[in-house]
Design an enzyme around this catalytic site. Structure first.
Site, PDB file in Angstrom:
ATOM      1  N   CYS A   1      45.550  14.724  40.935  1.00 25.30           N
ATOM      2  CA  CYS A   1      46.500  14.272  39.913  1.00 25.30           C
ATOM      3  C   CYS A   1      47.925  14.745  40.126  1.00 25.30           C
ATOM      4  O   CYS A   1      48.875  13.958  40.013  1.00 25.30           O
ATOM      5  CB  CYS A   1      46.015  14.682  38.522  1.00 25.30           C
ATOM      6  SG  CYS A   1      46.016  16.459  38.207  1.00 25.30           S
TER       7      CYS A   1
ATOM      8  N   HIS B   1      45.572  18.671  34.146  1.00 23.23           N
ATOM      9  CA  HIS B   1      45.870  17.309  34.594  1.00 23.23           C
ATOM     10  C   HIS B   1      47.343  17.006  34.345  1.00 23.23           C
ATOM     11  O   HIS B   1      47.965  17.595  33.452  1.00 23.23           O
ATOM     12  CB  HIS B   1      44.983  16.306  33.832  1.00 23.23           C
ATOM     13  CG  HIS B   1      45.160  14.888  34.251  1.00 23.23           C
ATOM     14  ND1 HIS B   1      44.952  14.445  35.539  1.00 23.23           N
ATOM     15  CD2 HIS B   1      45.544  13.780  33.538  1.00 23.23           C
ATOM     16  CE1 HIS B   1      45.188  13.151  35.607  1.00 23.23           C
ATOM     17  NE2 HIS B   1      45.554  12.725  34.404  1.00 23.23           N
TER      18      HIS B   1
ATOM     19  N   ASP C   1      49.008   6.575  34.717  1.00 20.94           N
ATOM     20  CA  ASP C   1      48.159   7.603  35.313  1.00 20.94           C
ATOM     21  C   ASP C   1      47.419   7.013  36.500  1.00 20.94           C
ATOM     22  O   ASP C   1      46.434   6.293  36.341  1.00 20.94           O
ATOM     23  CB  ASP C   1      47.174   8.135  34.273  1.00 20.94           C
ATOM     24  CG  ASP C   1      46.450   9.391  34.732  1.00 20.94           C
ATOM     25  OD1 ASP C   1      46.499   9.714  35.934  1.00 20.94           O
ATOM     26  OD2 ASP C   1      45.835  10.060  33.875  1.00 20.94           O
TER      27      ASP C   1
END
Length: 265
Positions: A74, A112, A129
């Site tokens: 991420c 994250h 995302d």
């Protein structure tokens, strides 16, 4: 935050994900960029198991995704994507989140990284995302509390009592998002923990996964899994001499040795 990408780097990044430079930094172009990033750039944690450093600086992240034709997890994927979006004229804010585990418990702080994106056309804001593995194909409306159907599932963003936001897919909470703006360096300590702690699931297993036009392809260790949106699934274990060719064929990743999970100690 200053723009880390010049015109040549932006053009190279767009070639990497197979997208023409958008005429405007609008919502429709964001949807295209978001989808094609996931189709081209895999979610992977190979660097952890190859002993490679992970540098949370925009230039280094773009070099890895574009120059080295790699993916990442991420911090890397959304960090690099943020640099691309800014270079195209989007307003981007980094946000921290904690991921829900299978037991419903939240992970560590800065677990994250996701993005709040405002296009130049004034639409949005959007939750973008491209670094959560299986997730929404398209950006989600940040301010909406309604269900948001997507090819990746039915999503909802729910407010918590503390002012955070829970991102829910198909009724299951995925992560709890803070709304305070963050910078890449804020994630460095947890990135180090993800790389080194025996408690980190990234340290415990290998994954390389990419969205496809019909589903998803994943190489976990030596197990190759192909899925389709209609519920189809093919799985097989590769022989040792098939692993590196599989990384090249399915993910465009060229390695000089097979990554393996080292014993936890």
């Amino acid at each position: 935050m200053p723009d880390a990408l010049g015109p040549d780097a932006t053009a190279a990044y767009l070639r990497r994900i197979g997208v023409e430079r958008p005429a405007a930094a609008d919502a429709e172009s964001l949807r295209t960029l978001h989808l094609h990033h996931q189709l081209a750039v895999p979610f992977e944690n190979l660097s952890i198991h190859l002993g490679q450093e992970i540098v949370l600086e925009e230039g280094a992240l773009v070099d890895k995704v574009v120059g080295a034709h790699r993916g990442g997890f991420c911090y890397e994927l959304n960090g690099a994507f943020a640099a691309l979006l800014r270079s195209l004229g989007y307003e981007v804010t980094l946000l921290a989140a904690r991921v829900f585990g299978r037991d419903g418990q939240l992970g560590v702080p800065y677990d994250h990284l996701a993005l709040r994106v405002v296009p130049s056309d004034g639409s949005g804001p959007w939750l973008a995302d491209v670094g959560f593995g299986r997730h929404s194909h398209y950006p989600l409306r940040f301010a909406s509390r309604d269900e948001q159907p997507d090819p990746g599932g039915v999503f909802r963003i729910e407010e918590t009592a503390d002012g955070d936001l829970d991102v829910v897919r198909d009724g299951e909470p995925q992560y709890r998002l803070e709304q305070r703006p963050r910078e890449l360096r804020d994630f460095e300590a947890t990135c180090w923990w993800q790389r080194t702690s025996p408690k980190s699931h990234f340290r415990q297993s290998l994954v390389c996964s990419r969205l496809t036009e019909s589903g998803r392809i994943t190489l976990s260790g030596r197990v190759l899994v192909l899925t389709t949106g209609e519920g189809g699934r093919e799985q097989r274990e590769l022989a040792a001499d098939e692993v590196l060719p599989a990384y090249r064929e399915h993910f465009g990743i060229t390695l000089d040795r097979e990554p393996v999970v080292a014993p936890l100690g």
